[in-house]
Structures are given as C-alpha cells and as structure tokens.
Write a protein that holds these residues in place. Structure first.
Motif, PDB file in Angstrom:
ATOM      1  N   LYS A 137       1.803  -3.075  15.810  1.00  0.00           N
ATOM      2  CA  LYS A 137       1.504  -3.941  14.850  1.00  0.00           C
ATOM      3  C   LYS A 137       1.193  -3.676  13.289  1.00  0.00           C
ATOM      4  CE  LYS A 137       1.077  -8.067  17.634  1.00  0.00           C
ATOM      5  NZ  LYS A 137       0.763  -7.887  18.975  1.00  0.00           N
ATOM      6  N   ASP A 161       3.153  -7.931   4.399  1.00  0.00           N
ATOM      7  CA  ASP A 161       3.978  -6.530   4.388  1.00  0.00           C
ATOM      8  C   ASP A 161       5.316  -6.712   3.836  1.00  0.00           C
ATOM      9  OD1 ASP A 161       1.541  -5.497   5.708  1.00  0.00           O
ATOM     10  OD2 ASP A 161       2.455  -5.438   7.803  1.00  0.00           O
ATOM     11  N   LYS A 191      -0.712  -3.099  -1.189  1.00  0.00           N
ATOM     12  CA  LYS A 191      -1.096  -4.317  -0.215  1.00  0.00           C
ATOM     13  C   LYS A 191      -2.288  -4.155   0.449  1.00  0.00           C
ATOM     14  CE  LYS A 191      -0.782  -6.709   3.981  1.00  0.00           C
ATOM     15  NZ  LYS A 191      -0.854  -6.239   5.178  1.00  0.00           N
TER      16      LYS A 191
END
Ligand code: ADP
Ligand code: MG
Length: 406
Positions: A214, A159, A7
């Motif tokens: 984050k 994600d 990703k």
C-alpha cells in the motif's frame, strides 16, 4: 522552469513535529532552485480530528444516509483543511504560497463519486500561480466533474493527484513523502527486517502495489510510467533519498550500476475468500461462464482464478463472500466456501524462467507447516493462497528464504 511535485501523506501532516519536517523538505527544494507544487492529503488517520475517515464518521451515526455526491463534498474537506494549515505555516516562515482545490488545479474527472477517474488536467492556474508564489499547494484526492461538483479519486487518490499533476506540468520529478524510508522488500509493519530498495522499475512497483503493497497506489505509478516521470518514495522524517522509481535506463543517470535480482519483494492481500465450484454433470464451459457472468452481474470482483476440467476455483474479498454464496446457490450450484484467506505474492522481474523459485516457495512454507490452498504464476509474480492465520509467518518465511532482509 524546473518543477518539482512533492506529495505529503496523512501521517506526514498529522502533528506539528511532522509538519516541521514537511517545511524542511519544502525549504530545501526551494533552495535547490525548484518551483514547487505540494500535494497534500488530509491530516492524520481515522480518529484524528480532520482525517477523512473521521469526517465520514460525523454522518455515519445510526441509519443516516448521505448521498454519494455529498459524501464526496464532505471527503474533500480534509485536504482543504490540511492545505490551509500548511499555507499558514509557510507564511509564518516567509514562504509565499497559494492553495488550489483539485478543481482549481484543473482536475477534470468523470462523475463516479468516491472513485472518480481523471479525464484530463488543465493546469493553467497552477502555472500562473507558480510565477507569483514560492509554492502552489494543491489539495490531493479530488477533482471536479463536468457539472462542477466535487469528486474524489478513491483510496490512495493523493498519490494519483501527485503523479498526474507531475505529468501535466512536465515536472522533473515527483516525490511521494510518507512514514517509511521508501519502498521496502515487504511491509515493515509485518516483516521487521524489510529493507529499503534503492530503486525499482515502474513495472516492479506497479506489480507490488497491485498485489497489496500500500505504499503507493498502482494508478499513480501507471500515470508516472506513461509520462516517463521519475518518482521517489521517501520518508518525511529523514533526509534520506528513499527509493527511485523509473525505467531501468533512468537508473544509469544516478549510477546505481547493474542490478540483477530475482525477487524484488513480497506483498499480501488479506481478507479474501476462496470459492470452489465443481461441475455436477453440467458441461464445464457452461459452468465457468455461469459462475463468472453471475459474479460480474452482481458487481463482485474475482481474482486468483484457476480453471480445471471439472470446475473452477477463485477468490473474492471476504466482504463479498455471503453475496457470492447466495448468487451461486441461486444457480443451483454447490460452492465450497473458505473465508479468512490471504493472498501472498512473491514479485520480481527476474523470476521469469528461473527454475526452482516455486520449489523454494513450497520449501519455505512447508518448513513452517503452512498449507498452500492454491497457487498461480506469471512471468513476474508467483501467488499462493494461505489461511489468514498463517499469513504473517508465510510473509516472514518467504522474505527470509529469498534473503531479502537487512
Ligand atoms: P501515506 O499516508 O503517506 O500515503 P500509506 O499508509 O498510504 O501512507 O503508505 C505507507 C505505508 O505503506 C507504510 O507505513 C507501510 O506500512 C505500508 N507498506 C506496505 N507495503 C510496503 C512496502 N513494500 N514498502 C514500504 N511500505 C509499505
Ligand atoms: Mg497512501
């Protein structure tokens, strides 16, 4: 078939130079013999031409209104553009690929536009295409509801797309490529000497992510954990292996040895408001019930709740503070409101039952004259609430006190 999911986040795709790095990771893993599924985010950040926030700005002018369904349609475009760009770059280099939207990749979601939940993934098409092409590119952050409408998965949604697809495909690993060298002991934007962690358990990073780190979305970690799929968080801009996220047993395979640490990292959530409500004659049970019921009925999420015999204290996001105050006053309560606070968390699977951790935290903060507005603890986390102006110094002081730096 050995499947690897990669990703790439927004900054990893934003410039041609970054995209060259992306291609190098694709090529390397193809050479390693993997069948590759590449999940992409939209290119860049707010202000960049095809970033999600930029697309939203297109319709945010004046008092224009875009219904949630159409907003999701617009937001899904960023990933489609990004995927098409990557497909063309791979073709130039004789790497064959096909782009699948979230729907085509089999993501079925509920109809909560803007924050849809994945109900199921049926990756038939992905598996078929993997037989034909070197790479299957899947647009992250999106799915399709029962009616065939585009839906998006909320912040950090790519994600989640990546780990959910990894789980559905029984991938060997999910690699989350981003702009830092893995999961660090604190946000490197605030704590300069934050150190990359060689590995963390699912539980540790889940906790850190829930407390504001984050770097990866907590939902994504939970899905990987349930499926038992190892995740690596690593930099697009280097060949380093980054941080391995797995169950502690999984680490034996990579021979990292025993790791015994009290504190894994420090995280923060800025922009919260502390609300204190004292009972004035009313029974305390009644007060608590009244307060939390009214918050729930008004869709205000509450956190950091301490209940005392005479009242309650809790936090809400700053954006909800005016609404919360109005609601409480309408119940004839007299809340004390303190906006502009930050929740700082010290996280570690090893802090359970270790004496002196709280003392160290208090010491670190008082040494810098930082006032603790509230605190709480669980077996893996200690939270303190501070004024937002003290947040940066609090993070640095705690990071240093627990000797987490490089
Ligand atoms: P992407 O666009 O690749 O998804 P994000 O911005 O979502 O990237 O996540 C990466 C950022 O997370 C880093 O640039 C870093 O500032 C931030 N971050 C916050 N806490 C941490 C942490 N503990 N470790 C690593 N990065 C962190
Ligand atoms: Mg992200």
């Amino acid at each position: 078939m050995r499947i690897l999911v990669q990703k790439f986040g927004g900054t990893s795709l934003s410039t041609m130079e970054a995209r060259e790095h992306v291609i190098s990771h694709v090529r390397r893993e193809l050479d390693n013999g993997f069948r590759l599924v590449v999940v992409v985010s939209a290119m860049g950040r707010k202000g960049d031409p095809y970033a999600t926030d930029t697309l939203l700005d297109l319709v945010a002018e004046g008092d224009s209104y875009l219904p949630p369904r159409e907003q999701d349609l617009l937001m899904a475009c960023g990933e489609i553009i990004s995927a098409a760009k990557l497909c063309s770059l791979l073709a130039e280099r004789n790497i064959s690929s096909v782009v699948l939207t979230g729907a085509q990749a089999g993501f079925r979601t509920d109809s909560q536009f803007g924050n849809a939940r994945i109900l199921d993934i049926v990756p038939t098409r992905v598996l078929e295409e993997l037989q034909q092409k070197d790479v299957v590119i899947v647009t992250g952050f999106q799915g399709q509801n029962q009616g065939g409408d585009f839906t998006t998965l909320g912040r950090g949604g790519s994600d989640t797309s990546a780990t959910a697809l990894g789980a559905a495909l029984h991938a060997e690993m999910v690699d989350i490529y981003t702009d830092v060298n893995g999961i660090l002991t604190a946000d490197p934007r605030i704590v300069e000497d934050a150190k990359p962690l060689e590995y963390v358990s699912y539980a540790e990073i889940c906790n850190m992510a829930h407390q504001g780190a984050k770097v990866i979305h907590p939902r994504a970690v939970e899905i990987a954990m349930q499926a038992g799929i190892p995740v690596r968080v690593r930099s697009t801009f280097s060949q380093g292996e980054g941080t391995l996220v797995a169950n502690p047993e999984g680490f034996k395979d990579v021979q990292i040895g025993i790791v015994d640490r009290y504190v894994t990292g420090i995280a923060y959530v800025a922009n919260v408001t502390q609300i204190r409500v004292e009972s004035a004659g009313k029974g305390p049970d009644n007060l608590q019930l009244q307060v939390f019921k009214s918050m729930a009925e008004n869709d205000i999420s509450v956190d950091f709740i301490n209940v005392t015999p005479t009242g309650v204290v809790y936090t809400v996001f700053d954006k909800d503070s005016t609404k919360a105050e109005t609601v409480l006053k309408s119940l004839e309560l007299s809340p004390q409101i303190c906006t502009g606070c930050a929740k700082v968390s010290v996280i570690g699977g090893g802090i359970n039952g270790v004496p002196g951790i709280m003392a160290k935290i208090v010491e670190a903060l008082t040494e810098h004259g930082i006032q603790i507005l509230q605190s709480a603890d669980s077996n893996t986390t200690i939270w303190v609430l501070v004024h937002k102006d003290d947040m940066v110094q609090a993070l640095r002081a705690l990071h240093a006190k627990f000797e987490l730096g490089r």
